[in-house]
Scaffold this motif. Structure first.
Motif, PDB file in Angstrom:
ATOM      1  N   ASP A  20       9.768   2.930   3.966  1.00  0.00           N
ATOM      2  CA  ASP A  20      10.210   2.644   2.606  1.00  0.00           C
ATOM      3  C   ASP A  20      10.436   1.145   2.397  1.00  0.00           C
ATOM      4  O   ASP A  20      10.109   0.610   1.334  1.00  0.00           O
ATOM      5  N   ALA A  21      10.963   0.471   3.408  1.00  0.00           N
ATOM      6  CA  ALA A  21      11.196  -0.976   3.297  1.00  0.00           C
ATOM      7  C   ALA A  21       9.873  -1.718   3.137  1.00  0.00           C
ATOM      8  O   ALA A  21       9.749  -2.608   2.286  1.00  0.00           O
ATOM      9  N   LEU A  22       8.870  -1.357   3.937  1.00  0.00           N
ATOM     10  CA  LEU A  22       7.560  -1.999   3.819  1.00  0.00           C
ATOM     11  C   LEU A  22       6.941  -1.689   2.459  1.00  0.00           C
ATOM     12  O   LEU A  22       6.466  -2.595   1.766  1.00  0.00           O
ATOM     13  N   TRP A  23       6.946  -0.415   2.080  1.00  0.00           N
ATOM     14  CA  TRP A  23       6.324  -0.026   0.814  1.00  0.00           C
ATOM     15  C   TRP A  23       6.977  -0.758  -0.356  1.00  0.00           C
ATOM     16  O   TRP A  23       6.289  -1.297  -1.224  1.00  0.00           O
ATOM     17  N   GLU A  24       8.306  -0.801  -0.378  1.00  0.00           N
ATOM     18  CA  GLU A  24       9.023  -1.443  -1.479  1.00  0.00           C
ATOM     19  C   GLU A  24       8.780  -2.959  -1.506  1.00  0.00           C
ATOM     20  O   GLU A  24       8.645  -3.547  -2.589  1.00  0.00           O
ATOM     21  N   TRP A  40      -0.961   2.277  -5.659  1.00  0.00           N
ATOM     22  CA  TRP A  40      -0.012   2.073  -4.566  1.00  0.00           C
ATOM     23  C   TRP A  40       0.922   3.271  -4.423  1.00  0.00           C
ATOM     24  O   TRP A  40       1.285   3.662  -3.315  1.00  0.00           O
ATOM     25  N   ASN A  41       1.292   3.889  -5.527  1.00  0.00           N
ATOM     26  CA  ASN A  41       2.139   5.089  -5.466  1.00  0.00           C
ATOM     27  C   ASN A  41       1.417   6.228  -4.753  1.00  0.00           C
ATOM     28  O   ASN A  41       2.017   6.955  -3.965  1.00  0.00           O
ATOM     29  N   GLN A  42       0.143   6.374  -5.024  1.00  0.00           N
ATOM     30  CA  GLN A  42      -0.636   7.435  -4.377  1.00  0.00           C
ATOM     31  C   GLN A  42      -0.733   7.187  -2.877  1.00  0.00           C
ATOM     32  O   GLN A  42      -0.656   8.128  -2.087  1.00  0.00           O
ATOM     33  N   LEU A  43      -0.874   5.922  -2.484  1.00  0.00           N
ATOM     34  CA  LEU A  43      -0.925   5.617  -1.049  1.00  0.00           C
ATOM     35  C   LEU A  43       0.403   5.946  -0.373  1.00  0.00           C
ATOM     36  O   LEU A  43       0.421   6.444   0.750  1.00  0.00           O
ATOM     37  N   ARG A  44       1.515   5.703  -1.061  1.00  0.00           N
ATOM     38  CA  ARG A  44       2.815   6.097  -0.507  1.00  0.00           C
ATOM     39  C   ARG A  44       2.853   7.607  -0.307  1.00  0.00           C
ATOM     40  O   ARG A  44       3.234   8.091   0.768  1.00  0.00           O
ATOM     41  N   ASP A  45       2.453   8.356  -1.322  1.00  0.00           N
ATOM     42  CA  ASP A  45       2.489   9.813  -1.237  1.00  0.00           C
ATOM     43  C   ASP A  45       1.576  10.338  -0.130  1.00  0.00           C
ATOM     44  O   ASP A  45       1.890  11.336   0.520  1.00  0.00           O
ATOM     45  N   GLN A  46       0.475   9.680   0.081  1.00  0.00           N
ATOM     46  CA  GLN A  46      -0.493  10.095   1.099  1.00  0.00           C
ATOM     47  C   GLN A  46      -0.026   9.745   2.511  1.00  0.00           C
ATOM     48  O   GLN A  46      -0.159  10.564   3.425  1.00  0.00           O
ATOM     49  N   LEU A  68      -2.401   0.084   4.854  1.00  0.00           N
ATOM     50  CA  LEU A  68      -2.610  -1.280   4.383  1.00  0.00           C
ATOM     51  C   LEU A  68      -4.085  -1.666   4.354  1.00  0.00           C
ATOM     52  O   LEU A  68      -4.484  -2.537   3.580  1.00  0.00           O
ATOM     53  N   SER A  69      -4.906  -1.013   5.176  1.00  0.00           N
ATOM     54  CA  SER A  69      -6.342  -1.323   5.163  1.00  0.00           C
ATOM     55  C   SER A  69      -6.969  -0.978   3.819  1.00  0.00           C
ATOM     56  O   SER A  69      -8.006  -1.534   3.457  1.00  0.00           O
ATOM     57  N   ASN A  70      -6.333  -0.089   3.062  1.00  0.00           N
ATOM     58  CA  ASN A  70      -6.830   0.269   1.727  1.00  0.00           C
ATOM     59  C   ASN A  70      -6.729  -0.896   0.749  1.00  0.00           C
ATOM     60  O   ASN A  70      -7.324  -0.837  -0.328  1.00  0.00           O
ATOM     61  N   LEU A  71      -5.993  -1.924   1.102  1.00  0.00           N
ATOM     62  CA  LEU A  71      -5.877  -3.096   0.235  1.00  0.00           C
ATOM     63  C   LEU A  71      -7.107  -4.009   0.361  1.00  0.00           C
ATOM     64  O   LEU A  71      -7.332  -4.857  -0.499  1.00  0.00           O
ATOM     65  N   HIS A  72      -7.880  -3.821   1.440  1.00  0.00           N
ATOM     66  CA  HIS A  72      -9.064  -4.656   1.669  1.00  0.00           C
ATOM     67  C   HIS A  72      -8.718  -6.137   1.511  1.00  0.00           C
ATOM     68  O   HIS A  72      -9.375  -6.876   0.760  1.00  0.00           O
ATOM     69  N   ASP A  73      -7.671  -6.529   2.218  1.00  0.00           N
ATOM     70  CA  ASP A  73      -7.144  -7.883   2.114  1.00  0.00           C
ATOM     71  C   ASP A  73      -6.871  -8.415   3.526  1.00  0.00           C
ATOM     72  O   ASP A  73      -5.954  -7.957   4.188  1.00  0.00           O
TER      73      ASP A  73
END
Length: 77
Positions: A20-24, A40-46, A68-73
């Motif tokens: 939660d700390a990382l996500w927030e 980003w909300n969907q990635l949290r839920d997943q 985080l790889s879903n960010l392609h960054d």
């Protein structure tokens, strides 16, 4: 002599707090979700349930890495 790496189990409560700390933090400060059309909300839920099921810190980190790889960054790792 063989050296064994021990990975102690981590409590689900600690994993939840860390996830939660990382996500927030990312939610507050990462500015490219809209530009990249990332839900980003969907990635949290997943990924949150999977992160909380991790048996070791390494498994937890692997789930975070996958999320985080879903960010392609390349700046986020």
């Amino acid at each position: 002599m063989k050296i064994a790496l021990l990975e102690p189990n981590v409590s689900p409560q600690l994993l939840a707090k860390a996830f939660d700390a990382l996500w927030e933090e990312m939610d507050r400060n990462y500015s490219y979700f809209e530009l990249k059309k990332i839900d980003w909300n969907q990635l949290r839920d997943q990924f949150r349930p999977r992160a909380l099921e991790a048996n070791t810190a390494r498994q937890f980190v692997d789930v975070l890495d996958e999320m985080l790889s879903n960010l392609h960054d390349g700046h986020v790792w």
